[in-house]
Design an enzyme around this catalytic site. Sequence first.
Site, PDB file in Angstrom:
ATOM      1  N   THR A 190       0.867  -1.392   0.228  1.00 63.01           N
ATOM      2  CA  THR A 190      -0.693   0.158  -0.227  1.00 63.01           C
ATOM      3  C   THR A 190       0.811   1.620  -0.180  1.00 63.01           C
ATOM      4  O   THR A 190      -0.113   2.504  -1.605  1.00 63.01           O
ATOM      5  CB  THR A 190      -0.805   0.404   1.210  1.00 63.01           C
ATOM      6  OG1 THR A 190      -1.606  -1.569   1.353  1.00 63.01           O
ATOM      7  CG2 THR A 190      -2.371   0.812   0.981  1.00 63.01           C
ATOM      8  N   TYR A 211       4.726 -13.019   5.590  1.00 63.23           N
ATOM      9  CA  TYR A 211       3.369 -12.408   4.849  1.00 63.23           C
ATOM     10  C   TYR A 211       3.164 -13.208   3.455  1.00 63.23           C
ATOM     11  O   TYR A 211       3.450 -13.441   2.615  1.00 63.23           O
ATOM     12  CB  TYR A 211       3.621 -10.796   4.124  1.00 63.23           C
ATOM     13  CG  TYR A 211       3.336  -9.852   3.074  1.00 63.23           C
ATOM     14  CD1 TYR A 211       1.130 -10.566   3.150  1.00 63.23           C
ATOM     15  CD2 TYR A 211       3.043  -9.030   2.705  1.00 63.23           C
ATOM     16  CE1 TYR A 211       0.279  -9.751   2.689  1.00 63.23           C
ATOM     17  CE2 TYR A 211       2.749  -7.810   1.451  1.00 63.23           C
ATOM     18  CZ  TYR A 211       1.321  -9.002   1.934  1.00 63.23           C
ATOM     19  OH  TYR A 211       0.813  -7.862   1.382  1.00 63.23           O
ATOM     20  N   LYS A 265       0.785 -12.727   8.325  1.00 59.93           N
ATOM     21  CA  LYS A 265       0.432 -12.145   7.987  1.00 59.93           C
ATOM     22  C   LYS A 265      -0.484 -12.135   6.386  1.00 59.93           C
ATOM     23  O   LYS A 265      -0.010 -12.974   5.683  1.00 59.93           O
ATOM     24  CB  LYS A 265       0.343 -10.514   7.444  1.00 59.93           C
ATOM     25  CG  LYS A 265      -0.215  -9.884   6.282  1.00 59.93           C
ATOM     26  CD  LYS A 265       0.259  -8.338   5.442  1.00 59.93           C
ATOM     27  CE  LYS A 265      -1.206  -7.761   4.732  1.00 59.93           C
ATOM     28  NZ  LYS A 265      -0.588  -6.890   4.170  1.00 59.93           N
TER      29      LYS A 265
END
Length: 293
Positions: free
Chosen positions: A45, A133, A161
Amino acid sequence: MLKGSMVALVTPMDEENRINYPKVAELLEWHIENGTDGLVILGTTGEASTMTFEEEKEFVAFCNDKIAKRVPMIVGSGSNSTATAISNSQAFAELGADYLLVVTPYYNKTNNEGMIRHFESIADSVTVPIIMYNVPSRTGCNITPEVVGKLAKHPNIIGIKEASGDMSYVMNISKYINETFALYSGNDDVIVPLLSVGGTGVVSVWANIMPKEVHDLVRLYLDGKTAESLAIQIKYLDLIAALFYEVNPIPVKAALNWMGWEVGSLRMPLGEMGAEAYQRLVLVLERFEEELR
């Protein structure tokens, strides 16, 4: 153990498409004031893949100074090169990272043995805790449940995550959750389902525009107020979906600009949101304008 709502922070840009540090400082303060439990920088992001290493180090140092340990700073340090991920991790650890978020190797991918060695080598190279992740839609590879189980035993790997969106996969890795290994949602639309199988938080795109609501959702659930938490999740499902009308972070930056935050444009190869998708996004944002303004 890290718990709560960790915002996957956007990176504001100025008119020359350079990092807008005064705006970064504003966003950091806004998130801390509104209950964000952790700040994730240099993630997808945050457009980290478009930054130079020098920019990344400058950004981490700046954020570390502004956050001043008021909440944890989680820094994305992954790479598809293990050696690069190690050097990134060591540099960001020295600059103040409280946790490191390490994505699976992308493009070149790997097999199970390579995946284990990749994460173990990075985790062995630093003392800062590592969060794995898993986001196969972007990387083209998946951490198998068996590999998760193996890596969960490493003393410096403290969580994952999970952003596959596959709840069957989530169920298969939930058995590895314990007091030293945590599960964090990487998808805003299934925060409550992941919490229901033992998750303790979310790394959130949605929190960029609604930090208090995402914090409250997680806190309510962890405090046993599951119905109230679920009500927040359901209320904002359409808004969450709108933030992914196009590839992240295009819509969330558009939403922040609509809200008046002036976070600027995107770095190539990302392009501005298409007119039709933007109008659909604005229609959803207007439904929640009172909460967003």
